[in-house]
Motif scaffolding. Structure first.
Motif, PDB file in Angstrom:
ATOM      1  N   SER A  76      -8.192  -7.347   0.483  1.00 51.59           N
ATOM      2  CA  SER A  76      -7.284  -6.162   1.017  1.00 51.59           C
ATOM      3  C   SER A  76      -6.112  -6.220   1.273  1.00 51.59           C
ATOM      4  O   SER A  76      -5.249  -5.818   1.060  1.00 51.59           O
ATOM      5  CB  SER A  76      -8.378  -5.043   2.089  1.00 51.59           C
ATOM      6  N   ALA A  77      -5.375  -7.570   1.972  1.00 51.42           N
ATOM      7  CA  ALA A  77      -4.568  -7.529   2.624  1.00 51.42           C
ATOM      8  C   ALA A  77      -3.957  -7.919   1.355  1.00 51.42           C
ATOM      9  O   ALA A  77      -2.500  -8.179   1.149  1.00 51.42           O
ATOM     10  CB  ALA A  77      -4.141  -9.334   3.080  1.00 51.42           C
ATOM     11  N   GLU A  78      -3.827  -9.098   0.516  1.00 51.12           N
ATOM     12  CA  GLU A  78      -3.372  -9.346  -1.513  1.00 51.12           C
ATOM     13  C   GLU A  78      -3.321  -7.659  -2.019  1.00 51.12           C
ATOM     14  O   GLU A  78      -1.514  -6.944  -2.099  1.00 51.12           O
ATOM     15  CB  GLU A  78      -4.211  -9.838  -2.056  1.00 51.12           C
ATOM     16  N   VAL A  79      -3.679  -6.621  -2.196  1.00 49.65           N
ATOM     17  CA  VAL A  79      -3.923  -5.410  -2.460  1.00 49.65           C
ATOM     18  C   VAL A  79      -2.412  -4.690  -1.852  1.00 49.65           C
ATOM     19  O   VAL A  79      -1.654  -3.967  -2.142  1.00 49.65           O
ATOM     20  CB  VAL A  79      -4.820  -4.568  -2.298  1.00 49.65           C
ATOM     21  N   LEU A  80      -2.356  -4.777  -0.594  1.00 45.04           N
ATOM     22  CA  LEU A  80      -1.807  -3.995   0.324  1.00 45.04           C
ATOM     23  C   LEU A  80      -0.307  -4.699   1.043  1.00 45.04           C
ATOM     24  O   LEU A  80       0.415  -4.028   0.985  1.00 45.04           O
ATOM     25  CB  LEU A  80      -2.476  -3.601   2.111  1.00 45.04           C
ATOM     26  N   GLU A  81      -0.286  -5.731   0.471  1.00 43.91           N
ATOM     27  CA  GLU A  81       0.677  -6.742   0.341  1.00 43.91           C
ATOM     28  C   GLU A  81       1.843  -6.158  -1.714  1.00 43.91           C
ATOM     29  O   GLU A  81       2.918  -5.926  -1.595  1.00 43.91           O
ATOM     30  CB  GLU A  81       1.013  -7.874   0.390  1.00 43.91           C
ATOM     31  N   GLU A  82       0.778  -5.752  -2.652  1.00 41.40           N
ATOM     32  CA  GLU A  82       1.753  -5.359  -3.149  1.00 41.40           C
ATOM     33  C   GLU A  82       1.458  -3.798  -2.773  1.00 41.40           C
ATOM     34  O   GLU A  82       3.039  -3.102  -3.731  1.00 41.40           O
ATOM     35  CB  GLU A  82       0.327  -5.508  -4.239  1.00 41.40           C
ATOM     36  N   TYR A  83       0.450  -3.283  -2.352  1.00 41.95           N
ATOM     37  CA  TYR A  83       1.041  -1.414  -2.181  1.00 41.95           C
ATOM     38  C   TYR A  83       0.565  -1.082  -1.307  1.00 41.95           C
ATOM     39  O   TYR A  83      -1.443  -1.425  -1.423  1.00 41.95           O
ATOM     40  CB  TYR A  83      -0.127  -1.043  -3.966  1.00 41.95           C
TER      41      TYR A  83
END
Length: 440
Positions: free
Chosen positions: A224-231
Motif C-alpha cells: 500500500s505504501a508503494e502505491v501511495l508513494e506513486e499515486y
C-alpha cells in the motif's frame, strides 16, 4: 468496443471461442469487463449498512432482498436475488483461454499481447478473490490451510468437474496470478474511459487488499505504501462541489470496474440511522455521501448509475496502510496515514479545533493502540460505506453479533455465526453434489 464484442460473440459457434487477432482477443476480455457481477453491492444488504422499513421498502424490493438482509439462508422466498457463480467462472474461462493461446494472437504488437495477458491473469485473480470472500470463511477466521475454499479453475477446460481447494491454496494462487499480471502488463494506469481495465497500479492496489485480508500486515503495508508513494491523490471533501470519491472520474479512483451500488440496490432501503449518526460534526462525508430528505428519511448519494464504477481507490490504500502499520507496531506511521486521509474529510475547525474544543486530530494522536485500532475500523466503515467492503470487513474483523428490526420483529446474526459465509448456490450443488464435500 463493447458493440464490436457483442457482434463477435454472436457469430461464434455455441460453446466455443474462436479468436485470432489482437482486436478479437481484446473484445473477448472487454465483454468480461462489462459483465462483472455486482455482488459486492448485494452483500451490503447482509451488513449493517441498510435498514428496511415500510416507508422505504417496496413489495418488489422486499421479495428480492429481504431474506439476504435478514440472513435467512435456509428458507428463502423463490423471488430472492441469488449471488453469482456462473459469470465469475465464465470470466475465469476467458482469462484462461487468452493466457493459454497468447502465442497464437495475430495482428498485435508484443506489448499489446503482453498487456492483454497480464489483464487476463488479473481478471482470473480478482474473480477468484471475490468468490473466496463470498463462499468461504474469512482467511483470518479459520485455519486457511485446512478449510474449504472454492474451486480453482486454472485451465480453459469446460469438461473438468470442479472440486474445492483450501482457502490458503486459493489465496496463494491469487497472489501468484497478480505477480504474473504485474510482470506482463506495461500500462501503469489507463486514461479516463479505459480505467475499467486492469493496470500495474490497480494490480498492486488489489494486492494490498488481498494481503490485508490475509492478515499479512508487513507485506500489506509495503504494498500500500508503494502505491501511495506513486499515486496518493485524495479528494478534499471540505470544498464545495467536491467530486464524490467513488465516481469513475474521481482523482481517487484506481480501478473503475464494478458498479457496486446499482440503482436497484440503492433504492431498496435506506442507509441505517446508526451509520448516518456516526459521522461527527464537520465531517464532509456526511453531506457528500447522504442527503437528508425528512427528519426520519435519508437517501444515499453514492451509486445509482455507471458513473459510480469503483473497485478500489486511494482512500482505501491509506486505510490499509494505517491498519497494517498499527499491527506491525509502527503506531506513529499508522497515525500519519490515517491523518493524511482524515484531514481531507473534516473541516479545519473539526480537525484542528479551536479555543473552546480540541479537534479530532488531537484525539487521534493521543489514542491507545486499541483505541486507534477501533478508530481505523470505524473510519473504514464511514469512508467506504456502500462500496461493497463492509460485509468483508465484518467477516475478517471478528464476525460480531448484529441485530436488525423490521416491523417490530428482530433478526440476529450471532457472534461468529456460520451465516457469515454464504452457501454455494443451490443450482451449483444440484449440478455437482460433491462440491460441498471437503477432504483435506
Amino acid at each position: 468496443m463493447v458493440t464490436s464484442c457483442d457482434k463477435f460473440l454472436d457469430i461464434t459457434p455455441t460453446g466455443k471461442v474462436i479468436a485470432h487477432t489482437g482486436e478479437e482477443f481484446r473484445a473477448l476480455l472487454t465483454y468480461e469487463y462489462k459483465y462483472i457481477p455486482e455482488d459486492r453491492g448485494l452483500a451490503s444488504f447482509r451488513s449493517d449498512e441498510f435498514q428496511f422499513d415500510r416507508s422505504s421498502t417496496s413489495s418488489e424490493d422486499y421479495a428480492s432482498f429481504f431474506d439476504i438482509w435478514a440472513w435467512n439462508d435456509t428458507a428463502q422466498q423463490s423471488t430472492t436475488t441469488q449471488f453469482g457463480w456462473r459469470r465469475y467462472y465464465h470470466a475465469i474461462y476467458i482469462s484462461n483461454y487468452i493466457i493459454e493461446h497468447q502465442n497464437e494472437i495475430t495482428d498485435a504488437t508484443k506489448n499489446e499481447i503482453s498487456q492483454l495477458v497480464g489483464e487476463s491473469y488479473m481478471m482470473r485473480a480478482y474473480m477468484h478473490f471475490l468468490l473466496v470472500n463470498l463462499y468461504a470463511d474469512a482467511y483470518t477466521a479459520c485455519n486457511p490451510q485446512n478449510t474449504r475454499g472454492i474451486p480453482l479453475q486454472l485451465k480453459a477446460d469446460v469438461k473438468t468437474v470442479p472440486s474445492c481447494s483450501s482457502i490458503d491454496s486459493v489465496y496463494q494462487s491469487i497472489l501468484s496470478d497478480i505477480d504474473s499480471a504485474i510482470q506482463n502488463m506495461n500500462v501503469s494506469s489507463w486514461d479516463l474511459g479505459l480505467n475499467y481495465r486492469f493496470s500495474i497500479r490497480s494490480a498492486k492496489a488489489i494486492r494490498a487488499r488481498v494481503l490485508l485480508y490475509m492478515g499479512n500486515w508487513k507485506d500489506a503495508l509495503a504494498q500500500s505504501a508503494e502505491v501511495l508513494e506513486e499515486y496518493g491523490t485524495l479528494v478534499d471533501l471540505t470544498q464545495k462541489n467536491a467530486v464524490i470519491p467513488c465516481r469513475y472520474d474521481s482523482p481517487e479512483n484506481i480501478l473503475a470496474l464494478e458498479q457496486v451500488m446499482t440503482n436497484l440496490y440503492k433504492g431498496a432501503g435506506q442507509p441505517s440511522k446508526e451509520l448516518v449518526k456516526s459521522y461527527r460534526d464537520g465531517d464532509g462525508r456526511k453531506s457528500n455521501y447522504y442527503k437528508q430528505i425528512t427528519s426520519s428519511s435519508t437517501t444515499l448519494l453514492k451509486g445509482g448509475s455507471n458513473e459510480f464504477c469503483c473497485s478500489i481507490r486511494t482512500a482505501e490504500l491509506y486505510l490499509i496502510a494505517a491498519e497494517s502499520a498499527l499491527e506491525t507496531g509502527d503506531t506513529a506511521r499508522s497515525v500519519s496515514y490515517l491523518c493524511s486521509l482524515l484531514q481531507m474529510r473534516y473541516s479545519e475547525k473539526a480537525w484542528k479545533g479551536d479555543k473552546n474544543k480540541e479537534g479530532y486530530e488531537s484525539e487521534i494522536r493521543r489514542m491507545s493502540v486499541q483505541e486507534l485500532r477501533n478508530t481505523i475500523y470505524e473510519e473504514r466503515r464511514k469512508e467506504l460505506a456502500f462500496e461493497g467492503l463492509r460485509w468483508f470487513d465484518l467477516r475478517r474483523c471478528g464476525r460480531p453479533e448484529l441485530t436488525k428490526t423490521y416491523q417490530n420483529e428482530s433478526f440476529t446474526l450471532y457472534n461468529k455465526d456460520s451465516r457469515y459465509t454464504i452457501g454455494f448456490p443451490p443450482e451449483v450443488i444440484q449440478a455437482n453434489p460433491g462440491l460441498t464435500k471437503w477432504n483435506q
